[in-house]
Design an enzyme around this catalytic site. Structure first.
Site, short mmCIF file in Angstrom:
data_model
loop_
_atom_site.label_atom_id
_atom_site.label_comp_id
_atom_site.label_asym_id
_atom_site.label_seq_id
_atom_site.Cartn_x
_atom_site.Cartn_y
_atom_site.Cartn_z
CG ASP A 204 -0.25 -0.19 2.53
OD1 ASP A 204 0.73 -0.96 2.58
OD2 ASP A 204 -0.68 0.42 3.53
CD GLU B 235 3.19 -0.75 7.74
OE1 GLU B 235 3.39 -0.64 8.97
OE2 GLU B 235 3.29 0.22 6.95
#
Length: 415
Positions: free
Chosen positions: A80, A138
């Site tokens: 991400d 994350e």
């Protein structure tokens, strides 16, 4: 084996850079990594692997060597990006305004893909299974790691160890940083709402000023760090957002405060939550106001298993040279890799990304709009990760790592 892996990493370096630049140009926010997951899936299938979806935008794939049930090592990469407007003027600049790979997860994903390419070429030269974990989210609580674990990423097969790497602009490309034991802090998000009675700024006696109460709370809360915790326990309490939304002559009805609490001790973390709640609620009440505190629990402390970390450090020294394996200090940032470290033997190390020629380039910190990495890191990262995985698969043998790998290669050559 080392020279073979280094050669493969060098041969694949241009492709790894291209993978990273594609990912960098097409970033996606936490738990929205649909295009990224599709791209990674296609890359893994080209290697003959069968990636399976997990946690919606996560993926897991297996590389099976000889005797796949002997031992399993998991390699993790997160996918991400962050809500940051990129300021780099590069051909691979983000094509999505306000979204940027400013924490190097594009490097992590491309490095893991690069390692997968190396390992699939060597699968007849190692015993065991390597599990590839491509993880979403994350950067956003509750963290993609926790969701992947809940959905069974550490099962079928259960890894004997989990390895993860993260970019580190404080070291030059070609070096890694590593620390045994407790390495990174827990993190919790704090949301406070201080309520009073607003009104005209020229008549404070007729109001109950929540701005003043909020100011006292912000200052008083710092005594938790300075006076309530054992000085040997690193602790951080920071407030980064305060919204009163009044005017020069308007006292608002409420003030909102947001902050973070971080610690390197889980027992103290729990105690501090209780202390903070009592302090802010009691102080507000003593001044005639109220304060509501919401604590959103974030990631736990990250612990590097000492025995595993020693093996990783030794193997990395063989691959990079001992002078390029740097012992680093504890860090008060947090990482959801900590969930893996709670559930399995884990090691999380840092990959140097600053310019290796000393010119100061690529020195911007993570989470900044000018973050970028030296391309050399995209050769070092995949090769080192592949080498560490193979060494860890061999670590159950009674012989040394080098002897075991030499014997394995010889056996494969004569098979």
């Amino acid at each position: 084996m080392i020279e073979t892996i280094k050669q493969l990493a060098a041969d694949n370096a241009a492709d790894t850079v291209a993978l990273r630049q594609h990912l960098h140009a097409h970033p996606e926010l936490s738990f929205q990594e649909f295009e990224t997951a599709a791209f990674v899936t296609a890359q893994l299938r080209q290697l003959g692997l069968d990636p399976q979806p997990m946690a919606t935008t996560g993926l897991v794939a297996l590389i099976e060597g000889r005797n796949p049930g002997r031992r399993t090592v998991a390699l993790r990469g997160d996918m991400d990006a962050l809500p940051i407007l990129e300021q780099n003027d590069v051909p691979y600049k983000s094509t999505k305004p306000g979204v940027m790979h400013a924490c190097g997860h594009d490097v992590h994903t491309s490095s893991l893909l690069g390692a997968a390419r190396i390992l699939t070429q060597l699968r007849d030269q190692f015993e065991g299974t390597i599990k590839l974990i491509f993880q979403p989210g994350e950067e956003l609580v509750p963290g993609g790691a926790s969701l992947m674990i809940k959905e069974g990423v550490l099962e079928n097969p259960a890894p004997d160890s989990v390895l993860g790497q993260h970019v580190f602009p404080m070291l030059p490309a070609g070096q890694i940083g590593i620390r045994s034991g407790r390495y990174m802090a827990s993190t919790d998000e704090l949301y406070l709402t201080v309520r009073g009675k607003g009104g005209h700024g020229a008549m404070p006696d007729q109001n109950l000023d929540p701005v003043l109460v909020a100011a006292h709370i912000i200052v008083a809360a710092q005594q938790i760090v300075s006076r309530r915790v054992n000085p040997k326990i690193p602790t951080v309490l920071s407030f980064g957002k305060v919204i009163a939304n009044g005017a020069t002559n308007v006292i608002p009805n409420e003030v909102r405060i947001e902050g973070t609490f971080r610690a390197l001790d889980e027992a103290w973390r729990e105690e501090a939550h209780v202390i903070l709640r009592k302090l802010v609620e009691g102080l507000a009440e003593s001044m005639g106001a109220t304060c509501e505190l919401e604590i959103r629990r974030g990631y736990p402390c990250l612990d590097n298993d000492p025995e595993l970390t020693a093996r990783v450090q030794a193997a990395a020294a063989e691959y990079l040279g001992a002078e390029n394996v740097i012992e680093i200090d504890q860090w008060m940032a947090a990482e959801d890799f900590a969930y893996y470290s709670q559930s399995a033997k884990a090691c999380f190390y840092r990959l140097g990304t600053r310019s290796s020629n000393g010119d100061g380039r690529f020195a911007s910190s993570v989470h900044t709009p000018t973050f970028d990495v030296d391309a050399k890191a995209l050769e070092v990262g995949p090769g080192l990760m592949a080498w560490l995985a193979i060494c860890e698969l061999a670590s159950g043998d009674s012989t040394t790592t080098s002897e075991t790998l030499a014997a394995t290669s010889a056996a494969s050559a004569h098979a």
